[in-house]
Design a protein around this motif. Structure first.
Motif, short mmCIF file in Angstrom:
data_model
loop_
_atom_site.label_atom_id
_atom_site.label_comp_id
_atom_site.label_asym_id
_atom_site.label_seq_id
_atom_site.Cartn_x
_atom_site.Cartn_y
_atom_site.Cartn_z
N LEU A 40 27.16 -48.93 12.71
CA LEU A 40 27.07 -48.39 11.36
C LEU A 40 25.73 -48.77 10.72
CD1 LEU A 40 28.50 -46.88 9.07
CD2 LEU A 40 29.39 -49.09 8.31
N LEU A 41 25.28 -49.99 10.95
CA LEU A 41 23.98 -50.43 10.45
C LEU A 41 22.86 -49.58 11.04
CD1 LEU A 41 22.34 -52.49 8.79
CD2 LEU A 41 22.30 -53.92 10.84
N TYR A 42 22.98 -49.26 12.32
CA TYR A 42 22.00 -48.40 12.99
C TYR A 42 21.94 -47.02 12.33
CZ TYR A 42 19.97 -45.39 16.57
OH TYR A 42 19.21 -44.46 17.22
N VAL A 43 23.09 -46.44 12.05
CA VAL A 43 23.15 -45.10 11.44
C VAL A 43 22.56 -45.13 10.03
CG1 VAL A 43 24.71 -43.32 10.59
CG2 VAL A 43 25.07 -44.31 12.84
N VAL A 44 22.94 -46.13 9.25
CA VAL A 44 22.46 -46.22 7.87
C VAL A 44 20.95 -46.44 7.82
CG1 VAL A 44 22.57 -47.63 5.77
CG2 VAL A 44 24.67 -46.93 6.91
N LEU A 45 20.45 -47.34 8.66
CA LEU A 45 19.01 -47.58 8.70
C LEU A 45 18.23 -46.37 9.20
CD1 LEU A 45 18.72 -51.27 9.92
CD2 LEU A 45 18.27 -50.35 7.65
N THR A 46 18.81 -45.64 10.15
CA THR A 46 18.16 -44.43 10.64
C THR A 46 18.04 -43.39 9.53
OG1 THR A 46 18.97 -44.80 12.87
CG2 THR A 46 18.28 -42.57 12.33
N LEU A 47 19.12 -43.17 8.79
CA LEU A 47 19.08 -42.19 7.71
C LEU A 47 18.14 -42.62 6.59
CD1 LEU A 47 22.86 -41.25 7.49
CD2 LEU A 47 20.99 -39.85 8.38
N ALA A 48 18.16 -43.90 6.25
CA ALA A 48 17.29 -44.40 5.18
C ALA A 48 15.82 -44.30 5.57
CB ALA A 48 17.65 -45.84 4.84
N LEU A 49 15.50 -44.70 6.79
CA LEU A 49 14.12 -44.63 7.25
C LEU A 49 13.64 -43.19 7.35
CD1 LEU A 49 11.67 -46.22 8.28
CD2 LEU A 49 12.63 -46.04 10.57
N ALA A 50 14.51 -42.31 7.83
CA ALA A 50 14.15 -40.89 7.93
C ALA A 50 13.89 -40.30 6.55
CB ALA A 50 15.25 -40.12 8.63
N HIS A 51 14.70 -40.65 5.59
CA HIS A 51 14.49 -40.14 4.23
C HIS A 51 13.17 -40.63 3.64
CE1 HIS A 51 15.41 -38.75 0.22
NE2 HIS A 51 15.14 -39.96 -0.24
N LEU A 52 12.88 -41.91 3.82
CA LEU A 52 11.63 -42.46 3.29
C LEU A 52 10.41 -41.82 3.95
CD1 LEU A 52 12.52 -46.24 3.02
CD2 LEU A 52 12.12 -44.64 1.15
N VAL A 53 10.45 -41.66 5.26
CA VAL A 53 9.32 -41.06 5.97
C VAL A 53 9.14 -39.61 5.57
CG1 VAL A 53 8.51 -40.37 8.26
CG2 VAL A 53 9.42 -42.66 7.90
N ALA A 54 10.23 -38.86 5.47
CA ALA A 54 10.14 -37.45 5.10
C ALA A 54 9.60 -37.29 3.68
CB ALA A 54 11.50 -36.78 5.23
N GLN A 55 10.08 -38.10 2.76
CA GLN A 55 9.59 -38.02 1.39
C GLN A 55 8.11 -38.39 1.30
OE1 GLN A 55 11.11 -36.74 -1.28
NE2 GLN A 55 12.76 -36.22 0.14
N PHE A 56 7.71 -39.38 2.08
CA PHE A 56 6.30 -39.76 2.11
C PHE A 56 5.44 -38.62 2.64
CE2 PHE A 56 2.74 -41.45 4.63
CZ PHE A 56 1.99 -42.00 3.61
N LEU A 57 5.85 -38.01 3.74
CA LEU A 57 5.07 -36.92 4.33
C LEU A 57 5.02 -35.70 3.41
CD1 LEU A 57 6.19 -37.14 8.05
CD2 LEU A 57 4.01 -37.86 7.06
N LEU A 58 6.14 -35.39 2.77
CA LEU A 58 6.16 -34.24 1.87
C LEU A 58 5.31 -34.49 0.63
CD1 LEU A 58 9.90 -33.20 2.16
CD2 LEU A 58 7.90 -31.96 3.03
N SER A 59 5.35 -35.69 0.09
CA SER A 59 4.51 -35.97 -1.09
C SER A 59 3.04 -36.04 -0.71
CB SER A 59 4.94 -37.27 -1.76
OG SER A 59 4.65 -38.37 -0.94
N LEU A 60 2.76 -36.52 0.50
CA LEU A 60 1.39 -36.56 0.96
C LEU A 60 0.84 -35.15 1.16
CD1 LEU A 60 -0.74 -38.67 1.87
CD2 LEU A 60 0.07 -38.29 4.20
N SER A 61 1.67 -34.26 1.68
CA SER A 61 1.22 -32.88 1.88
C SER A 61 1.07 -32.16 0.55
CB SER A 61 2.19 -32.13 2.79
OG SER A 61 3.43 -31.96 2.15
N MET A 62 1.84 -32.54 -0.45
CA MET A 62 1.71 -31.91 -1.77
C MET A 62 0.35 -32.23 -2.39
SD MET A 62 4.44 -30.19 -2.72
CE MET A 62 4.71 -30.30 -4.47
N HIS A 63 -0.16 -33.44 -2.14
CA HIS A 63 -1.46 -33.82 -2.70
C HIS A 63 -2.59 -33.04 -2.04
CE1 HIS A 63 0.12 -36.79 -5.35
NE2 HIS A 63 0.64 -37.51 -4.36
N PHE A 64 -2.45 -32.72 -0.77
CA PHE A 64 -3.50 -31.99 -0.08
C PHE A 64 -3.43 -30.49 -0.35
CE2 PHE A 64 -3.55 -35.77 2.80
CZ PHE A 64 -4.85 -36.14 2.48
N VAL A 65 -2.25 -29.97 -0.60
CA VAL A 65 -2.09 -28.52 -0.84
C VAL A 65 -2.53 -28.17 -2.24
CG1 VAL A 65 -0.39 -26.67 -1.02
CG2 VAL A 65 -0.29 -28.28 0.89
#
Length: 66
Positions: A40-65
């Protein structure tokens, strides 16, 4: 930004974060006999890390666009 791009970034981040966390042995961190909690810890950490990375990449791309 298109919804398909956002979904693709989230799915890609989920796959990468799951791949990265496979190398961590959570059963050594938790007490013996708590394998279900480690999974369960593995699943929760995977989802949390994926959300943080995706939000970072999307916000980073918004600054360049814009």
């Amino acid at each position: 930004m298109g919804d398909t791009l956002r979904i693709g970034v989230h799915i890609g981040a989920l796959i990468v974060s799951a791949y990265v966390l496979v190398g961590v042995d959570f059963t050594k961190i938790l007490k013996a006999g708590h394998r279900d909690k480690a999974q369960l810890l593995y699943v929760v950490l995977t989802l949390a890390l994926a959300h943080l990375v995706a939000q970072f990449l999307l916000s980073l791309s918004m600054h360049f666009v814009y």
